[in-house]
Scaffold this motif. Structure first.
Motif, PDB file in Angstrom:
ATOM      1  N   UNK A   1       6.038  15.291  -1.233  1.00 47.64           N
ATOM      2  CA  UNK A   1       5.445  15.465  -2.562  1.00 47.64           C
ATOM      3  C   UNK A   1       5.784  14.284  -3.464  1.00 47.64           C
ATOM      4  N   UNK A   2       7.041  13.807  -3.403  1.00 46.18           N
ATOM      5  CA  UNK A   2       7.444  12.661  -4.228  1.00 46.18           C
ATOM      6  C   UNK A   2       6.635  11.436  -3.840  1.00 46.18           C
ATOM      7  N   UNK A   3       6.481  11.232  -2.543  1.00 46.17           N
ATOM      8  CA  UNK A   3       5.753  10.058  -2.065  1.00 46.17           C
ATOM      9  C   UNK A   3       4.268  10.143  -2.454  1.00 46.17           C
ATOM     10  N   UNK A   4       3.702  11.356  -2.420  1.00 43.03           N
ATOM     11  CA  UNK A   4       2.294  11.500  -2.805  1.00 43.03           C
ATOM     12  C   UNK A   4       2.104  11.235  -4.295  1.00 43.03           C
ATOM     13  N   UNK A   5       3.088  11.660  -5.094  1.00 42.42           N
ATOM     14  CA  UNK A   5       2.996  11.421  -6.535  1.00 42.42           C
ATOM     15  C   UNK A   5       3.007   9.917  -6.810  1.00 42.42           C
ATOM     16  N   UNK A   6       3.874   9.193  -6.127  1.00 38.78           N
ATOM     17  CA  UNK A   6       3.921   7.732  -6.286  1.00 38.78           C
ATOM     18  C   UNK A   6       2.610   7.117  -5.787  1.00 38.78           C
ATOM     19  N   UNK A   7       2.068   7.689  -4.706  1.00 36.02           N
ATOM     20  CA  UNK A   7       0.863   7.118  -4.084  1.00 36.02           C
ATOM     21  C   UNK A   7      -0.315   7.087  -5.051  1.00 36.02           C
TER      22      UNK A   7
ATOM     23  N   UNK B   1      -3.198  -2.305   1.818  1.00 38.75           N
ATOM     24  CA  UNK B   1      -3.782  -1.373   2.792  1.00 38.75           C
ATOM     25  C   UNK B   1      -4.080  -0.061   2.059  1.00 38.75           C
ATOM     26  N   UNK B   2      -5.330   0.348   2.095  1.00 35.07           N
ATOM     27  CA  UNK B   2      -5.753   1.561   1.375  1.00 35.07           C
ATOM     28  C   UNK B   2      -6.146   2.654   2.373  1.00 35.07           C
ATOM     29  N   UNK B   3      -5.914   3.923   2.010  1.00 39.92           N
ATOM     30  CA  UNK B   3      -6.376   5.005   2.879  1.00 39.92           C
ATOM     31  C   UNK B   3      -7.860   5.251   2.638  1.00 39.92           C
ATOM     32  N   UNK B   4      -8.565   5.862   3.588  1.00 39.71           N
ATOM     33  CA  UNK B   4      -9.973   6.176   3.337  1.00 39.71           C
ATOM     34  C   UNK B   4     -10.125   7.178   2.195  1.00 39.71           C
ATOM     35  N   UNK B   5      -9.104   8.031   1.982  1.00 39.02           N
ATOM     36  CA  UNK B   5      -9.135   8.992   0.873  1.00 39.02           C
ATOM     37  C   UNK B   5      -7.702   9.443   0.583  1.00 39.02           C
ATOM     38  N   UNK B   6      -7.436   9.962  -0.618  1.00 39.98           N
ATOM     39  CA  UNK B   6      -6.086  10.461  -0.900  1.00 39.98           C
ATOM     40  C   UNK B   6      -5.687  11.601   0.043  1.00 39.98           C
TER      41      UNK B   6
ATOM     42  N   UNK C   1       0.862  -1.181   0.000  1.00 38.44           N
ATOM     43  CA  UNK C   1       0.000   0.000   0.000  1.00 38.44           C
ATOM     44  C   UNK C   1       0.895   1.227   0.000  1.00 38.44           C
ATOM     45  N   UNK C   2       0.319   2.399  -0.253  1.00 33.26           N
ATOM     46  CA  UNK C   2       1.146   3.602  -0.368  1.00 33.26           C
ATOM     47  C   UNK C   2       1.837   3.996   0.936  1.00 33.26           C
ATOM     48  N   UNK C   3       2.956   4.684   0.782  1.00 29.27           N
ATOM     49  CA  UNK C   3       3.677   5.209   1.944  1.00 29.27           C
ATOM     50  C   UNK C   3       2.757   6.164   2.699  1.00 29.27           C
ATOM     51  N   UNK C   4       2.701   6.023   4.012  1.00 31.98           N
ATOM     52  CA  UNK C   4       1.872   6.923   4.816  1.00 31.98           C
ATOM     53  C   UNK C   4       0.496   6.361   5.099  1.00 31.98           C
ATOM     54  N   UNK C   5       0.204   5.161   4.581  1.00 30.65           N
ATOM     55  CA  UNK C   5      -1.149   4.619   4.770  1.00 30.65           C
ATOM     56  C   UNK C   5      -1.312   3.994   6.161  1.00 30.65           C
TER      57      UNK C   5
ATOM     58  N   UNK D   1      -0.273   6.478  -8.201  1.00 35.33           N
ATOM     59  CA  UNK D   1      -0.150   5.247  -8.996  1.00 35.33           C
ATOM     60  C   UNK D   1      -0.387   4.013  -8.136  1.00 35.33           C
ATOM     61  N   UNK D   2       0.134   4.066  -6.913  1.00 34.44           N
ATOM     62  CA  UNK D   2       0.000   2.893  -6.041  1.00 34.44           C
ATOM     63  C   UNK D   2      -1.470   2.620  -5.711  1.00 34.44           C
ATOM     64  N   UNK D   3      -2.244   3.696  -5.515  1.00 35.46           N
ATOM     65  CA  UNK D   3      -3.661   3.525  -5.168  1.00 35.46           C
ATOM     66  C   UNK D   3      -4.419   2.818  -6.285  1.00 35.46           C
ATOM     67  N   UNK D   4      -3.995   3.089  -7.514  1.00 40.42           N
ATOM     68  CA  UNK D   4      -4.662   2.475  -8.666  1.00 40.42           C
ATOM     69  C   UNK D   4      -4.420   0.968  -8.705  1.00 40.42           C
ATOM     70  N   UNK D   5      -3.416   0.490  -7.966  1.00 38.42           N
ATOM     71  CA  UNK D   5      -3.059  -0.928  -7.994  1.00 38.42           C
ATOM     72  C   UNK D   5      -3.912  -1.764  -7.040  1.00 38.42           C
ATOM     73  N   UNK D   6      -4.724  -1.104  -6.216  1.00 42.52           N
ATOM     74  CA  UNK D   6      -5.469  -1.845  -5.180  1.00 42.52           C
ATOM     75  C   UNK D   6      -6.266  -3.013  -5.777  1.00 42.52           C
TER      76      UNK D   6
END
Ligand code: 5GP
Length: 185
Positions: A143-149, A119-124, A9-13, A151-156
């Motif tokens: 900002x870099x991590x959010x940009x990657x996120x 693991x997904x966040x409730x919202x971006x 799941x994305x960094x920070x989730x 794309x990562x969210x689309x992988x759920x």
């Protein structure tokens, strides 16, 4: 090989927090310590948080085929060492990997029986708030991590198990049920 659980799941989730609670609930699980080329954050210890490697050391170990999976994330390299997995599974422990999405994809080829959980966040927006709030990354890294996120969210949808980390108590219960249901023995 004993069970392997891949938590992605994305960094920070909140993967780290959920995994810490998961290990408390299911103490037979062991967490694999990854290798990375990123510098240690304050309080992180070599061999505990990560095996901190120089880019040269990391590249040499890639050449040797020492990694089960490895990926570049936000300008740094991260990977799961085969020796880490084997050491822990040799004594029959189920192992948890906490990895980003590219690595989680590779694991399905290398370890087809691994259980992969996204693991997904409730919202971006919730992700941005968490990444800024935890204060471990500077503004550029956030900002870099959010940009990657994005794309990562689309992988759920690639993962059979998706746990939304909306409420910690609810999310850990769901995660522990998901893992517990497939534990051997
Ligand atoms: P951080 O720098 O915040 O510790 O980790 C950044 C990202 O790399 C996180 O999404 C984390 O889950 C992921 N990561 C940590 N270890 C590994 C690993 O061994 N392989 C892969 N592919 N990703 C990892």
């Amino acid at each position: 090989m004993a069970n392997v659980y891949v938590i992605t799941g994305p960094s920070g989730v909140g993967k780290g927090t959920l995994i810490k609670l998961l290990l408390e609930r299911l103490p037979q699980l062991e967490l694999s310590v990854s290798a990375t080329t990123r510098p240690p954050r304050p309080g992180e210890r070599n061999g505990e948080s990560y095996h901190f490697l120089t880019p040269e050391q990391f590249a040499a170990r890639v050449e040797l085929g020492d990694f089960v999976e490895h990926a570049e994330y936000s300008g740094r390299r991260y990977g799961t060492l085969r020796s880490e997995l084997e050491r822990r599974t040799a004594d029959g422990h189920p192992v948890v990997l906490e990895i980003e999405v590219q690595g989680a994809r590779q694991v399905s080829a290398a370890l087809p029986d691994a259980v992969r959980i996204f693991i997904a966040p409730p919202s971006p927006e919730a992700l941005r708030t968490r990444l800024i709030g935890r204060g471990t990354d500077d503004a550029e890294q956030v900002e870099r991590r959010l940009a990657v996120a994005v794309e990562e969210l689309a992988a759920a949808s690639e993962f059979a198990h998706v746990v939304v980390n909306d409420d910690l108590d609810r999310a850990i219960t769901e995660l522990a049920q998901c893992v517990g249901a497939t534990l051997e023995g």
